[in-house]
Design a protein around this motif. Sequence first.
Motif, PDB file in Angstrom:
ATOM      1  N   ASN A   1      53.161  52.519   6.010  1.00  0.00           N
ATOM      2  CA  ASN A   1      52.305  51.340   6.039  1.00  0.00           C
ATOM      3  C   ASN A   1      52.570  50.552   7.312  1.00  0.00           C
ATOM      4  O   ASN A   1      53.678  50.067   7.495  1.00  0.00           O
ATOM      5  CB  ASN A   1      52.569  50.468   4.817  1.00  0.00           C
ATOM      6  CG  ASN A   1      52.073  51.102   3.539  1.00  0.00           C
ATOM      7  OD1 ASN A   1      50.989  51.643   3.508  1.00  0.00           O
ATOM      8  ND2 ASN A   1      52.866  51.040   2.490  1.00  0.00           N
TER       9      ASN A   1
ATOM     10  N   TYR B   1      52.586  47.337   9.964  1.00  0.00           N
ATOM     11  CA  TYR B   1      52.794  45.905   9.811  1.00  0.00           C
ATOM     12  C   TYR B   1      51.826  45.194  10.744  1.00  0.00           C
ATOM     13  O   TYR B   1      51.502  45.696  11.810  1.00  0.00           O
ATOM     14  CB  TYR B   1      54.230  45.536  10.182  1.00  0.00           C
ATOM     15  CG  TYR B   1      55.289  46.287   9.413  1.00  0.00           C
ATOM     16  CD1 TYR B   1      55.832  45.771   8.247  1.00  0.00           C
ATOM     17  CD2 TYR B   1      55.750  47.524   9.870  1.00  0.00           C
ATOM     18  CE1 TYR B   1      56.816  46.452   7.543  1.00  0.00           C
ATOM     19  CE2 TYR B   1      56.726  48.225   9.172  1.00  0.00           C
ATOM     20  CZ  TYR B   1      57.258  47.689   8.019  1.00  0.00           C
ATOM     21  OH  TYR B   1      58.228  48.374   7.329  1.00  0.00           O
ATOM     22  N   GLU B   2      51.377  44.024  10.362  1.00  0.00           N
ATOM     23  CA  GLU B   2      50.453  43.297  11.226  1.00  0.00           C
ATOM     24  C   GLU B   2      50.697  41.803  11.178  1.00  0.00           C
ATOM     25  O   GLU B   2      51.264  41.262  10.212  1.00  0.00           O
ATOM     26  CB  GLU B   2      49.001  43.594  10.848  1.00  0.00           C
ATOM     27  CG  GLU B   2      48.546  42.999   9.522  1.00  0.00           C
ATOM     28  CD  GLU B   2      47.044  43.172   9.315  1.00  0.00           C
ATOM     29  OE1 GLU B   2      46.327  42.159   9.414  1.00  0.00           O
ATOM     30  OE2 GLU B   2      46.605  44.308   9.056  1.00  0.00           O
ATOM     31  N   THR B   3      50.284  41.148  12.240  1.00  0.00           N
ATOM     32  CA  THR B   3      50.301  39.699  12.325  1.00  0.00           C
ATOM     33  C   THR B   3      49.177  39.279  13.261  1.00  0.00           C
ATOM     34  O   THR B   3      48.633  40.110  14.001  1.00  0.00           O
ATOM     35  CB  THR B   3      51.656  39.179  12.846  1.00  0.00           C
ATOM     36  OG1 THR B   3      51.706  37.758  12.703  1.00  0.00           O
ATOM     37  CG2 THR B   3      51.865  39.536  14.315  1.00  0.00           C
TER      38      THR B   3
ATOM     39  N   LYS C   1      52.995  50.258  13.882  1.00  0.00           N
ATOM     40  CA  LYS C   1      53.369  51.320  12.962  1.00  0.00           C
ATOM     41  C   LYS C   1      54.663  51.953  13.455  1.00  0.00           C
ATOM     42  O   LYS C   1      54.717  52.524  14.551  1.00  0.00           O
ATOM     43  CB  LYS C   1      52.268  52.385  12.865  1.00  0.00           C
ATOM     44  CG  LYS C   1      52.573  53.432  11.789  1.00  0.00           C
ATOM     45  CD  LYS C   1      51.380  54.340  11.536  1.00  0.00           C
ATOM     46  CE  LYS C   1      51.659  55.282  10.379  1.00  0.00           C
ATOM     47  NZ  LYS C   1      50.519  56.175  10.095  1.00  0.00           N
TER      48      LYS C   1
ATOM     49  N   HIS D   1      59.112  46.448  14.178  1.00  0.00           N
ATOM     50  CA  HIS D   1      57.898  45.635  14.225  1.00  0.00           C
ATOM     51  C   HIS D   1      58.180  44.165  14.495  1.00  0.00           C
ATOM     52  O   HIS D   1      57.401  43.493  15.187  1.00  0.00           O
ATOM     53  CB  HIS D   1      57.099  45.796  12.926  1.00  0.00           C
ATOM     54  CG  HIS D   1      57.748  45.218  11.710  1.00  0.00           C
ATOM     55  ND1 HIS D   1      58.717  45.883  11.000  1.00  0.00           N
ATOM     56  CD2 HIS D   1      57.551  44.018  11.076  1.00  0.00           C
ATOM     57  CE1 HIS D   1      59.092  45.128   9.979  1.00  0.00           C
ATOM     58  NE2 HIS D   1      58.405  44.004  10.001  1.00  0.00           N
ATOM     59  N   GLU D   2      59.279  43.639  13.980  1.00  0.00           N
ATOM     60  CA  GLU D   2      59.587  42.232  14.226  1.00  0.00           C
ATOM     61  C   GLU D   2      59.854  41.984  15.707  1.00  0.00           C
ATOM     62  O   GLU D   2      59.435  40.964  16.272  1.00  0.00           O
ATOM     63  CB  GLU D   2      60.795  41.807  13.393  1.00  0.00           C
ATOM     64  CG  GLU D   2      60.536  41.771  11.888  1.00  0.00           C
ATOM     65  CD  GLU D   2      59.637  40.616  11.478  1.00  0.00           C
ATOM     66  OE1 GLU D   2      59.263  39.804  12.351  1.00  0.00           O
ATOM     67  OE2 GLU D   2      59.296  40.517  10.277  1.00  0.00           O
TER      68      GLU D   2
END
Length: 455
Positions: free
Chosen positions: A24, A26-28, A39, A218-219
């Motif tokens: 899955n 991650y998005e922001t 991803k 991702h962070e």
Amino acid sequence: MIPRKSRLLALLLGLLPIGAVLANPYETTLKNGLKVIVKEDRRAPTAVHMVWYKVGSMDEVDGTSGVAHALEHMMFKGTPKVGPGEFNKRVAAAGGRDNAFTNYDYTAYFQQIPKQKLPEMMALEADRMGHLTLDPKEFAKEIQVIMEERRMRTDDNPQSLLFEALNAVAYSAHPYRRPVIGWMADLEQMTAADLRHWYQQWYVPNNATLVVVGDVDHEAVFRQAEKTYGQLKPRALPARKPIAEAPQKGIRRVTVKGPAELPQVLLAWKAPTLRDVNKDSDPYALEMLGAVLDGHDGARLTQHLVKDQRLAQSVGSGYDNSSRGPSLFLMLGTPAEGHTPAELEAALKAEVARIAADGVSEEELKRARAQLVASQVYKRDSMFAQAMEIGQMEIVGLSYKSVERMIEKLQAVTAADVQRVAKQYFSDDSLTVGLLEPQPLADAPRRRAPAGVRH
């Protein structure tokens, strides 16, 4: 844990939830409107960095065709911080490769790099998002490259001319009727000011999506995005007026003469575009119909028209159900020696008519389904393909989160569904026919790709 090959087989047989093999992302969304999707994929110490702008040739107006593609070229010609041609050199020095592409719906830029070079790429890309120089002298040189690209890839390519002419006839109102590279007359009149206006209108963070796939956290990517892209200011976007193509009321034909050894026939029917992943059904059935006709070596078109009847030298079909605008279902063929384009046109229509009348067998549907689902699953083996899928889905108004559901809907297509769409969408009233009429081949060698052509 199920071995990878067994998991794939189980997926194809419908025995395993698709989510079990798909990560899955991650998005922001940054305060300036830039959407960031990451991803994580730890299989190799690399990363793919892509910026997608929701603007393509469909957003152009008459007289400015080709401006979206021309700006793509100029994005490599420098900012106050990075000189002309320096962008590519920096990517290469980082051990990576880069390129860009424009189509009807979007313009995108990418770099494939070692993961530790990602922050540098983000800084470079953010710089040209907000600070492109657009020097008129650089443009004067680059527009010549673009015009030569048009000559080489379209004017000197009979099949490209055929597709271009067919689009111009199939669409009477929608901007898909214009070529992405632009009409030569428009390129000859284009100015650096035209590109600057386009850049200022559309190249803003609130009209872009950043996609990163690879061996990243991702962070950390979110923080770096804020540090680079987050410093750019949003701007109000021009209003996008919906343009609807009027219903077609009869067959349309276009003939193109060009240097070629053999004629070609191109058929295009108006077809629906996927808008609601859950509610729509016909786009999935049409995709399955395309796989039955041309999804593998034993598919109907090749088996019947090339191998059995020997009526065609080559045949194929194509249908893209996801775009910002309308879609076409295409069939293309080259008649075999001793047969005419009219014979091949009739034979291509007859293949669809046979499915409309008699349907398809469960065996060939099973094979087509396996081919389609496998092609989706195999994308996961490529970081670049994953980034492409995410970006394309987002830009055309769908969501990467819907990919699993789309595969499920494909798996659920029945023989009755395929027969239904074969009956519904393939009348002459929605058909445009293009014919390539071969002319004697010139003795002169073909042009080589001009320097500066990047895609």
